[in-house]
Design a protein around this motif. Structure first.
Motif, short mmCIF file in Angstrom:
data_model
loop_
_atom_site.label_atom_id
_atom_site.label_comp_id
_atom_site.label_asym_id
_atom_site.label_seq_id
_atom_site.Cartn_x
_atom_site.Cartn_y
_atom_site.Cartn_z
N ASP A 118 59.12 47.09 -42.69
CA ASP A 118 60.35 47.50 -42.03
C ASP A 118 60.07 48.84 -41.38
O ASP A 118 60.03 49.88 -42.04
N THR A 119 59.86 48.82 -40.06
CA THR A 119 59.43 50.04 -39.38
C THR A 119 60.54 51.10 -39.34
O THR A 119 60.28 52.25 -38.98
N THR B 214 52.38 47.16 -48.55
CA THR B 214 53.26 46.21 -47.88
C THR B 214 52.45 45.39 -46.89
O THR B 214 51.58 45.94 -46.21
N LEU B 215 52.71 44.11 -46.83
CA LEU B 215 52.00 43.27 -45.87
C LEU B 215 52.49 43.59 -44.46
O LEU B 215 53.66 43.90 -44.25
N ALA B 216 51.56 43.49 -43.51
CA ALA B 216 51.86 43.90 -42.13
C ALA B 216 53.10 43.22 -41.59
O ALA B 216 53.94 43.85 -40.94
N HIS B 217 53.24 41.92 -41.88
CA HIS B 217 54.34 41.18 -41.26
C HIS B 217 55.70 41.50 -41.89
O HIS B 217 56.74 41.16 -41.34
N SER B 218 55.67 42.14 -43.06
CA SER B 218 56.95 42.42 -43.71
C SER B 218 57.32 43.91 -43.69
O SER B 218 58.21 44.34 -44.42
N SER C 69 45.41 45.49 -41.39
CA SER C 69 46.48 44.89 -42.19
C SER C 69 46.99 45.88 -43.24
O SER C 69 47.57 45.48 -44.23
N HIS D 241 49.27 48.72 -44.60
CA HIS D 241 50.55 49.44 -44.44
C HIS D 241 51.09 49.80 -45.81
O HIS D 241 50.85 49.08 -46.77
N HIS E 29 50.87 54.00 -41.83
CA HIS E 29 49.91 52.97 -41.44
C HIS E 29 48.86 53.54 -40.50
O HIS E 29 49.02 54.65 -39.97
N ASN F 164 44.11 45.62 -35.44
CA ASN F 164 44.29 44.44 -36.28
C ASN F 164 44.48 44.79 -37.75
O ASN F 164 44.60 43.92 -38.58
#
Lengths: 284, 413
Positions: free
Chosen positions: A211-212, A205-209, A12, A14, A218, A10
């Motif tokens: 760019d993998t 960087t926020l987890a949802h944004s 957050s 990154h 992370h 979980n």
């Protein structure tokens, strides 16, 4: 303790990697390196700033400047950036000279520079003071696990930094010797080991944004890193430097339960050529 | 307001300090305005015959056999290791966490962060003064926090952090981030430091130490116009941090909440604090913002004030800048007047002092504050503690290299 602990999946935390750089130098080169001019663009160190600095501070600053030069976010303000420096057994030659001074001359033989220049915080503070970075600055590690610790603390600091200072980035500087200096009882070196510096410029960087597909770093839980070959927690800096120079994917353990995944930037042709030249020189 | 369940709370405390080795003993000393400073002879490596210092008198503390590995031998350990392992074990026991009874998963979810500024230097010196040659042929090994984690049965992530005199405060701050990001369920955080000939000589040669030779208990006098430097101390202070919901579900005792953290750097000088208070003030402001509190909510400020000429005045300016007009009414004291400066352990000790203030509704005094310096105008609490309701405190810590830190500690909801 919780009977059913929450899972680190979980997390957050990154960071995107905006830049990375590796440098190296032999112990015998440091008297010259400490006197060099250190500058990139509008950023430069005051004259003689490194005259009392430990070798790992000098190499750390060199790697930071190289990372600055290859920053993908050109002309970005660094005044609120954070600096974390992960060092391994820094300050050994200066400590030896200090012990000799204490033994031979008593307390007057102890240099006052030993505390500010040869402690665990010294590399981070020199970068912060030297380049005017007002975000948090602190040292990490000190022993063989220092790179893992530096990566972990950078990634877990990121969410807080993203909240308090959204444009700030983290300069993670890792330094260490391939072999520790071997010193005679007069403090003179009897070998000429290689000192390395690796700087990663990290953008919280926020987890949802995330760019993998971009270079990033992370934390992953244990169950997620079985599929990759991963490095132990005490992986030497040399191995990290070599993997970064090749742009190789890396996973390094930070505890029994979690690891750090690193997808580094692919080095440019020029950087590859420069690294190859350094490697050839070192081999010679 | 921050939701209660997401608060980070303190559920265990362990300490070995010049003022005592338990929360209650230290609280009694702080409340009574008692000094832990005396003259000590540091042998052939002393600059003077005796140095004013704040020493730990004994680490002979009963520790829980269910926490410390039976293979660890306190007598064979360095003082630095003793000041790490013993208070960490005490903190775990105080929090009711017996690692030997934890499952593998639970052990993996306990983190450990130690603020230790110059571990290798202390190790090399300890060995050298014993006739060893480690400093000439340094051995690579994991840092103390990893060895201590093994001794204590902590299998989660572990790290050493250093920000000079703010080191242990950074350990608390970063422990909070580990809990907030979900990395761990509990985290042992704090720091330690030891007195040593090299450290005493180096700080003396920097002209940072008090040179008073009359009464050692008068040597540490923060904010006083006759201050002339700090008095070095030693000790170890560790806490167990947990998320409130986890502590509540365990029905654990809660000392208080670590409600906010603020960190910044002067980026000015490797040693001297910046006379411009803007960055130190920013650390305080960010800590208040992190705790979602206003300056007027704070009942007590535990100042870093070490008794140095430049540092105390700079901090007074930062407090006035951050708190604005409210600064005139918020009681401020420096407990270093009693404890001495515990260097890497100072910030953790002062967080403990804030918890004492909250639990006892008292403001610990700044002893020896006979004549407050005009450059340090604040609402001081000289000589004796005072009784006041204390719900929210701010604790400042500043270190060489320009590291600034503020921790907001408040009573548990």
């Amino acid at each position: 303790m919780n009977q059913a602990p929450s899972l680190p999946a979980n997390l957050s935390a990154h960071c995107q990697i905006d830049s990375c750089a590796t440098v190296s130098a032999h112990l015998s080169e440091f008297p010259t390196l400490a006197r060099e001019k250190y500058a990139h663009g509008s950023y430069s160190l005051p004259t003689r700033f490194l005259r009392h600095a430990d070798e790992q501070t000098v190499i750390g600053v060199r790697s930071l400047l190289k990372a600055m030069a290859s920053d993908t976010q050109k002309n970005t303000d660094i005044s609120n950036d954070a600096v974390i420096a992960a060092t391994c057994l820094a300050g050994q030659p200066a400590a030896a000279r200090t012990m000799i001074g204490l033994r031979d001359k008593g307390p007057v033989g102890v240099t006052p520079h030993i505390v500010p220049q040869c402690s665990l915080h010294s590399v981070a503070s020199a970068a912060s003071v030297g380049f005017g970075m007002h975000g948090p600055n602190f040292g990490v590690g000190g022993g063989t696990h220092c790179v893992s610790e530096g990566l972990l603390l950078s990634v877990t600091l990121a969410p807080m930094l993203a909240t308090t200072s959204p444009t700030s980035r983290i300069w993670l500087i890792c330094t260490g010797w391939d072999q520790q200096p071997s010193l005679g009882t007069n403090g003179e070196a009897t070998n000429d080991p290689l000192c390395r510096g690796l700087t990663l410029l990290l953008r919280p960087t926020l987890a949802h944004s995330v760019d993998t597909m971009c270079p990033h770093i992370h934390v992953v839980s244990q169950q997620d890193f079985h599929s990759h070959s991963h490095h132990p927690i005490d992986t030497p800096l040399r191995q990290f430097c070599e993997r970064f120079e090749n742009g190789d994917f890396t996973t390094v353990a930070v505890s029994n339960s979690c690891a750090i995944e690193i997808l580094p930037p692919i080095p440019s042709q020029d950087a590859r050529r420069s690294n190859e030249t350094v490697a050839q020189k070192e081999a010679a | 307001m921050v939701s209660i369940s997401s608060q980070i709370v303190i559920t265990g405390i362990g300490a070995v300090t010049p003022l005592g080795n338990s929360f209650d003993a230290i609280g009694d000393a702080l409340q009574a305005g008692q000094s832990g400073i005396d003259f000590y002879d540091f042998g052939t490596f002393s600059r003077q015959q005796e140095h004013a210092a704040a020493r730990v008198q004994s680490v002979d503390v009963e520790t829980d056999d269910n926490i410390i590995s039976s293979s660890w031998c306190i007598e064979k350990s360095s003082r630095l290791e003793q000041f790490t392992v013993v208070p960490s074990a005490l903190a775990l026991a105080d929090a009711g966490i017996q690692t030997s009874s934890c499952t593998v998963d639970q052990k993996n979810r306990i983190g450990y962060i130690a603020g230790i500024g110059a571990e290798q230097l202390k190790d090399w010196e300890h060995d050298f003064l014993d006739g060893g040659l480690d400093v000439f042929h340094a051995k690579r090994q994991p840092s103390l926090v990893h060895r201590a984690a093994q001794i204590l049965g902590i299998h989660g992530p572990a790290a050493t952090v250093a920000a000079a005199c703010a080191s242990s405060g950074y350990a608390l701050a970063l422990g909070k981030t580990w809990l907030e990001t979900g990395l761990v369920d509990a985290c042992v955080v704090g720091g330690c430091d030891v007195l040593s000939p090299t450290a005493l000589a180096a700080f003396h040669n920097l002209r940072a130490l008090s040179r008073r030779e009359d009464d050692p208990k008068k040597a540490s006098r923060p904010f006083d116009q006759d201050r002339d430097g700090f008095v070095m101390g030693e000790g170890g202070v560790f806490f167990v941090l947990e998320r409130y919901d986890s502590a509540f579900s365990r029905q654990s005792k809660i000392y208080g909440a670590l409600a906010g953290i603020g960190m910044s750097s002067d980026a000015s000088h490797m040693v001297t604090p910046c006379s411009d208070p803007v960055q130190a003030s920013r650390a305080i402001t960010e800590a208040l913002a992190d705790a979602r509190l206003s300056p007027q909510d704070v009942n007590y400020v535990n100042a870093h004030a070490a008794s140095t000429s430049v540092g105390d005045a700079a901090e007074a300016g930062a407090i006035r800048d951050a708190f604005g007009s409210v600064a005139e009414s918020i009681p401020v004291s420096s407990t270093k007047s009693m404890s001495g400066h515990l260097i890497s352990a100072a910030a953790a000790f002062e967080a403990l002092a804030c918890l004492v203030a909250i639990q006892r509704n008292i403001i610990p005094p700044t002893i020896n504050l006979d004549n407050p310096d005009e450059d340090c105008l604040l609402r001081h609490v000289p000589h004796q503690s005072i009784s006041l309701p204390v719900h929210i405190t701010a604790s400042n810590s500043f270190g060489f290299g320009g590291s600034n830190l503020c921790l907001i500690l408040k009573e548990a909801a």
